[in-house]
Design a protein around this motif. Sequence first.
Motif, PDB file in Angstrom:
ATOM      1  N   ARG A  36       0.823  -1.211   0.000  1.00  0.00           N
ATOM      2  CA  ARG A  36       0.000   0.000   0.000  1.00  0.00           C
ATOM      3  C   ARG A  36       0.856   1.259   0.000  1.00  0.00           C
ATOM      4  O   ARG A  36       0.627   2.185  -0.738  1.00  0.00           O
ATOM      5  CB  ARG A  36      -0.927   0.054   1.207  1.00  0.00           C
ATOM      6  CG  ARG A  36      -1.548  -1.254   1.595  1.00  0.00           C
ATOM      7  CD  ARG A  36      -2.548  -1.729   0.540  1.00  0.00           C
ATOM      8  NE  ARG A  36      -3.216  -2.920   1.002  1.00  0.00           N
ATOM      9  CZ  ARG A  36      -2.962  -4.141   0.535  1.00  0.00           C
ATOM     10  NH1 ARG A  36      -2.072  -4.308  -0.427  1.00  0.00           N
ATOM     11  NH2 ARG A  36      -3.599  -5.183   1.000  1.00  0.00           N
ATOM     12  N   LYS A  37       1.848   1.239   0.915  1.00  0.00           N
ATOM     13  CA  LYS A  37       2.746   2.387   0.963  1.00  0.00           C
ATOM     14  C   LYS A  37       4.075   1.969   0.361  1.00  0.00           C
ATOM     15  O   LYS A  37       4.538   0.863   0.583  1.00  0.00           O
ATOM     16  CB  LYS A  37       2.952   2.833   2.417  1.00  0.00           C
ATOM     17  CG  LYS A  37       1.684   3.336   3.063  1.00  0.00           C
ATOM     18  CD  LYS A  37       1.878   4.745   3.530  1.00  0.00           C
ATOM     19  CE  LYS A  37       0.579   5.302   4.062  1.00  0.00           C
ATOM     20  NZ  LYS A  37       0.697   6.702   4.390  1.00  0.00           N
ATOM     21  N   TYR A  86      -1.717   3.647 -10.603  1.00  0.00           N
ATOM     22  CA  TYR A  86      -2.786   2.905  -9.927  1.00  0.00           C
ATOM     23  C   TYR A  86      -2.226   2.363  -8.626  1.00  0.00           C
ATOM     24  O   TYR A  86      -1.105   1.842  -8.599  1.00  0.00           O
ATOM     25  CB  TYR A  86      -3.250   1.729 -10.791  1.00  0.00           C
ATOM     26  CG  TYR A  86      -3.965   2.145 -12.049  1.00  0.00           C
ATOM     27  CD1 TYR A  86      -3.260   2.649 -13.138  1.00  0.00           C
ATOM     28  CD2 TYR A  86      -5.350   2.041 -12.161  1.00  0.00           C
ATOM     29  CE1 TYR A  86      -3.915   3.038 -14.304  1.00  0.00           C
ATOM     30  CE2 TYR A  86      -6.014   2.423 -13.322  1.00  0.00           C
ATOM     31  CZ  TYR A  86      -5.289   2.922 -14.377  1.00  0.00           C
ATOM     32  OH  TYR A  86      -5.935   3.306 -15.519  1.00  0.00           O
ATOM     33  N   LEU A  87      -2.978   2.460  -7.543  1.00  0.00           N
ATOM     34  CA  LEU A  87      -2.526   1.868  -6.283  1.00  0.00           C
ATOM     35  C   LEU A  87      -3.718   1.550  -5.402  1.00  0.00           C
ATOM     36  O   LEU A  87      -4.820   2.057  -5.621  1.00  0.00           O
ATOM     37  CB  LEU A  87      -1.540   2.791  -5.569  1.00  0.00           C
ATOM     38  CG  LEU A  87      -1.982   4.207  -5.234  1.00  0.00           C
ATOM     39  CD1 LEU A  87      -2.722   4.240  -3.921  1.00  0.00           C
ATOM     40  CD2 LEU A  87      -0.761   5.100  -5.163  1.00  0.00           C
ATOM     41  N   TYR A  88      -3.463   0.713  -4.419  1.00  0.00           N
ATOM     42  CA  TYR A  88      -4.521   0.360  -3.473  1.00  0.00           C
ATOM     43  C   TYR A  88      -4.387   1.239  -2.243  1.00  0.00           C
ATOM     44  O   TYR A  88      -3.286   1.427  -1.735  1.00  0.00           O
ATOM     45  CB  TYR A  88      -4.401  -1.114  -3.071  1.00  0.00           C
ATOM     46  CG  TYR A  88      -4.625  -2.041  -4.234  1.00  0.00           C
ATOM     47  CD1 TYR A  88      -5.911  -2.288  -4.690  1.00  0.00           C
ATOM     48  CD2 TYR A  88      -3.553  -2.660  -4.875  1.00  0.00           C
ATOM     49  CE1 TYR A  88      -6.129  -3.137  -5.765  1.00  0.00           C
ATOM     50  CE2 TYR A  88      -3.766  -3.505  -5.949  1.00  0.00           C
ATOM     51  CZ  TYR A  88      -5.051  -3.737  -6.394  1.00  0.00           C
ATOM     52  OH  TYR A  88      -5.260  -4.564  -7.455  1.00  0.00           O
ATOM     53  N   ASP A  89      -5.513   1.776  -1.787  1.00  0.00           N
ATOM     54  CA  ASP A  89      -5.462   2.613  -0.590  1.00  0.00           C
ATOM     55  C   ASP A  89      -5.584   1.736   0.658  1.00  0.00           C
ATOM     56  O   ASP A  89      -5.610   0.514   0.574  1.00  0.00           O
ATOM     57  CB  ASP A  89      -6.527   3.711  -0.638  1.00  0.00           C
ATOM     58  CG  ASP A  89      -7.936   3.146  -0.546  1.00  0.00           C
ATOM     59  OD1 ASP A  89      -8.086   1.939  -0.295  1.00  0.00           O
ATOM     60  OD2 ASP A  89      -8.882   3.944  -0.731  1.00  0.00           O
ATOM     61  N   GLU A  90      -5.666   2.404   1.798  1.00  0.00           N
ATOM     62  CA  GLU A  90      -5.717   1.686   3.078  1.00  0.00           C
ATOM     63  C   GLU A  90      -6.868   0.673   3.107  1.00  0.00           C
ATOM     64  O   GLU A  90      -6.769  -0.370   3.723  1.00  0.00           O
ATOM     65  CB  GLU A  90      -5.932   2.706   4.211  1.00  0.00           C
ATOM     66  CG  GLU A  90      -4.865   3.783   4.275  1.00  0.00           C
ATOM     67  CD  GLU A  90      -3.688   3.344   5.098  1.00  0.00           C
ATOM     68  OE1 GLU A  90      -3.825   2.337   5.789  1.00  0.00           O
ATOM     69  OE2 GLU A  90      -2.633   4.003   5.023  1.00  0.00           O
ATOM     70  N   ALA A  91      -7.959   1.047   2.456  1.00  0.00           N
ATOM     71  CA  ALA A  91      -9.137   0.163   2.478  1.00  0.00           C
ATOM     72  C   ALA A  91      -9.127  -0.815   1.304  1.00  0.00           C
ATOM     73  O   ALA A  91     -10.160  -1.396   0.971  1.00  0.00           O
ATOM     74  CB  ALA A  91     -10.405   1.005   2.452  1.00  0.00           C
ATOM     75  N   ASP A  92      -7.958  -0.944   0.675  1.00  0.00           N
ATOM     76  CA  ASP A  92      -7.797  -1.866  -0.457  1.00  0.00           C
ATOM     77  C   ASP A  92      -8.624  -1.489  -1.679  1.00  0.00           C
ATOM     78  O   ASP A  92      -8.919  -2.330  -2.524  1.00  0.00           O
ATOM     79  CB  ASP A  92      -8.140  -3.313  -0.062  1.00  0.00           C
ATOM     80  CG  ASP A  92      -6.969  -3.944   0.653  1.00  0.00           C
ATOM     81  OD1 ASP A  92      -5.877  -3.342   0.614  1.00  0.00           O
ATOM     82  OD2 ASP A  92      -7.148  -5.013   1.234  1.00  0.00           O
TER      83      ASP A  92
END
Lengths: 685, 638
Positions: A36-37, A86-92
């Motif tokens: 995520r990070k 494109y990326l996934y945030d904390e909540a996926d």
Amino acid sequence: MTPIRHIASLLLLTIVSSILVPLCPFAAAPSTASGRKVALGEDPLLTYLFEHERYNWQPAHIPRTASGQERYHNSLTLKDKRVVEYLYDEADNLKVYETVHKIIRVNSDEAVQQYSKVYIPLQDVQNIVTIKARFINANGRSFELSSDDFKDLENPMNVGAFKIFAIVGAERGGEIEYLYTLERSPRYFGRETFQSNNAVNQVEFEIITPSNLIFESRSYNGFPEMQLLENRYPGKNSLLVRAAQVPALQIENFSYYAPNLMRIDYKLAYDRMESSTRLHTWSQAAEEVVSNIYLHEDLQEGQMEGIGKLLQQVFKGVTNDEESKIRAIDAYIKNNIRQDDDAFAHHNSVTEVLAAKYAGKTEIVRLYAILFMFSDIEHELVLTTDRTNVRFDKEFETWYALESYLFHFPKLNKYLAPNHVEYGLGLVPYHYINNAGLFISLFQPGSESNFSFDVRDIPEADYAGNTDRTLLTVNFRDGFDRANVWSVRQFTGYLAVPLRFINNFAGKEAKDRLLREVVQQGDEGAQLVSLAVRDSHEATGEESLELMAELKSGTLTEIAGEQILVKVGALMEQLQPSPPTQSNRATDLEHEFGREKTYAIEINIPPGYEVRNLASLTHEAFVEENGVRTAGFVTHCELIGDKLRIEVAEFYKKASYSKEKAASFAQMSDARAQFERAVILLAKE
Amino acid sequence: MLKLIFASILCVCGLRLQAQTELLELLQVRAQHPHHKAVYLSKQRVIRLQLVDGAVLASAHNESCVLHLRPFSDVHSNASVVFSKFNPLTNLQACTLVPHEGGYDTLPVKKIVTKNLVNQEVFYDDYQEKSFIFPVVESGSRTVLKYEETLTEPRFLGLYYFGAELPVESSVFKIIADTAIHLAFGQFHLDQLGQKLEATTHEEKGVRVYQWSAREVPAHQNEPQSPALGYRAAHLIPYITSVSSELANPPSLPNVAALHQWYASLLPRTITSQTSPLRRLTDSLTATAKTSQKKAERIFKWVQTYVQYIAFEDGYGGLIPRSPDTTLYRRYGDCKDMSLLLVAMLNQSGLQAFPAWVGTRKLPYQYAQIPTPIADNHMVAALKLGRETIFLDATDSRLPLGMPSAMIQGKEALISLSAKQFELEQVPVVDAQVNLFADSTEIQLAGDTAHLQTLLHLGGYAIGEWPALLTAQDSAKLLSRLFNRRDLSGTVQANDLKNGSFEINSEILDYSKSIGGELYVNLQLNRRHNYHLFAPDRQSEVVFPYQFVDRSVTVLRVPQGWEVISIPPDLKMADEKFGFSIEYEQQLGQIIMRRQLYLKTLRMSKEQQNIWNLMIESLSSSYRQSLLLRRIYPKLKN
């Protein structure tokens, strides 16, 4: 590009993307992934949400002096960097960050005007992470915009919000620079165009994704292909392309500008976390379309009964053949249901559409589809592009190409454009033909699936169906100052469409004016004595429209003493502007459709006069490809008693020709120009 | 009878009527309007003015009902209402009434979309529209629209046109004002309505009610080159002249002085900036200028060139100019910003210049008639040079000093001399001789090909008509437009841009016709105004952007071995407002054709259009007169 064209192109971009929303509501949402990070390469202690979070412009500097050739350009883009991450945030949840950084050197006042008004479309944007803009003048002084200088347009022309700003302090010799990062809801397809009428240096486009997501791209019109780099960022994929220079492309006559620009189309092709199944294929698209159009609503008993009754009413007095039924359904919808061009859907069901008598574009397609289905009319649903904007690429499966709907009827081999009220069965807007498309048909017997699909060509229309034929009879009953001209002009196919639309829909004043201009054929001084219109379409279903007019033309003759010069060419209107004949074109020759224009002119020679210079009326020239005459200009004349008969034909059998053929149009253009200048002499015997 | 029927429909939109009556009425209205697909049965605007807590509150109620008469009337099913921060909308309701079993079904509009209006003139505009589609628009159905506006600035009460794009059967404009609020009304072209207009005023319960009711108002015509609607359609403009109550900021505009006082209060306190960038720039521009004229020219040119016209219309931002310092820093602004920058720079250089409000020619009003912001829509700088006032409009980058922009010619300017002093002055109409299009061409024949050397001189507004000349791009198109013929090819060379002079070298293939022993040559090379006719059934006046003179001279050197047999006749037609002349002269082996055409008016009445058409017919006919030359065969020696 003028500011208004600039916004128009941005608006177009937004419109295109908005069509996809209803079309592919179930576009495969990729699965979640770790990472995520992420740590930026150079400093493992600093963490960032996305790679370009801290991306910034350089400190203000004195612009480099323009080099030799650069000085002759109105403007020059020094940098065009675009990054989509494109990326996934904390909540996926998958998110997209889009960064754009441009530097444009403005060498003229026109360039200052052209580039100092900036429009940024914000459709699907959830957050503006960064937005900044500045001007650096020739002395290195920087004028940075304050937050008050950025304005919001909430919804111009109903295409979503825009952030707009005007560059402060702009003058020639300096650099306009802006940089922004937008957080968007994810899109799985995209298109980036890099070429314009000004040269661009340092182009860079990058798609960064979590390692499980694989994007594919295709470059067009000579732009380099993107490369997949798996080690550029830890745990991420990078699809990257750089081009040191993109040359300017100028607008050329007899071709469409947009489809010839260097660009990239891209799409999400795999989510390795989920499976190795390829995503966003034509097959999946067809499934989505079937679901969206045919299976959109679960028709209840009452609704089905209503549709049955409607069809009974629609088919009242209609013969039981398929073509008549299609025409009846088409006429019913186009005469009774108004289309809202600004919307895809308004209602919850077909029943609501029929009650309200207006509908969004997708609802209109659904209504046709359901009525065809209930009437057992065999048909295919076709999705394609507007080829004057971008051609459908059969090889690259991007749903961005699924812009517009057509119906195809295999038994008749005819097309229908549901969203274009001015067209009927057998004729669809020329933007869609001479192209390719995704063809979807329902209920293939013996098939496990409830649909089948095919990607194939949409052929261009036969040129012989698009004609403009004029019969002219010329008399000099009232002396030579004004000739009496009886004109019958008949149009078929595409050439009849705009006139039929004017004839049916224009207000009286506009209709009178426009039809008068059509029969005057460029002879603006011709006085109209009478005009009648006959649309055989209404009576016979044939696509011809005829204008009959009596005119008094003053431009036909020139007088020198007692001699009369008759300018036969003045009776002619050009079929269309001649194709350019220079051989160093950048783009292929392309126009709307093949066509033919003919004239049969009969001039009654007044008693006591004889005709001289007849030889000037005979010409012919052709464009040949593989021994076939694919375009031509031919004239012929003969004098029979006191009647001079002249026949003229000009034809283009194809909608497109390779650019190498450009030079061969020269003879044809010359022949036509000579005929237009041709003069016969009426001399006293 | 019909009036009664309409009145009842208006009142009861939704109430049941007899099917028979309804069909009869539809047929009657159809017969009355054979060319229209729909008519307004009614349209109405009611303005309410109240004194509340020491302020004037203004609101408006609007209502209309359209009857659809024919198939395809659904072209009128899209509707929209425009609003801005000065008239936010509330309570917008729209529905269609569809005849059903002797009554009406009411089908409400469900979805209303708000859009920003985008136009080419204004970069950012707070004007928006609410747009929607009426359901079931077909022959016999009625579409009803109602909405309220809050008029946040009582100085802008708007205007009311009795007619519309469709015929209007019943049109009502009403104002209900507290008796303490006094009003005046600009009345324009109401005489067109004649007996069909009724005006009443009465008082009741502390309010005064003004009402105008008109019936059978024809649809607005929209012919090309017509004067703006305000010049030709019946309309009313209400404004508040006084309020008999102590108000902190009374929105009354009884006269021009009050309007000016309010306008002046919106200007930045100090127009003349002493800040160094503006002073330094002005000083550097004018340091070597020896005369006031020269100073003004340089300042004007600089602002025209280096400050872009970019307009932000955002509430009062459309009325209050930015300071000159801000505009100078930004290098862009709207007409007000550019005018104030000009005023500041001209003042800095020691010249007397003032901001001036002006209505463009689209607005028919004079300040004395309508002392409200509706009378103007533009700002320029007024420079006093000796006894002369020069109007500088930097939004047009091609204007020379001394010429107002074409769009404000003849209009009245409100010049702000100080916070309290003003003067009204008419912007001059530029003389026809200034706006010159003059071409002079020498024809050399080589076979039947004509080689043409042309000197073209443009003056005044004519230069602005031909921006392509300055870049000389796409010569073929430019030449065909310049000479109004499509057979020219050649090059355009800018000779002396400053004075609008150009050299053109071109050729025309087969220009002359040699047939047998004869040669035909037409000296009417430039075909400007050929068949520039106005339709005989045209209703409205014609508006021209400017007065002009066109001159054309063509010289043919008679080729060796040919003699002139026939020369076309001279021709002249002169009217006070327009005319032309053509003269041919033969001298020293040359034939010279001289032609002149002038227009000395900005508007042309219907009668004048008929005369103009006769003139153009005659002119066009003379364009088709050629010279006839014959080959001279040497005498055979015996």
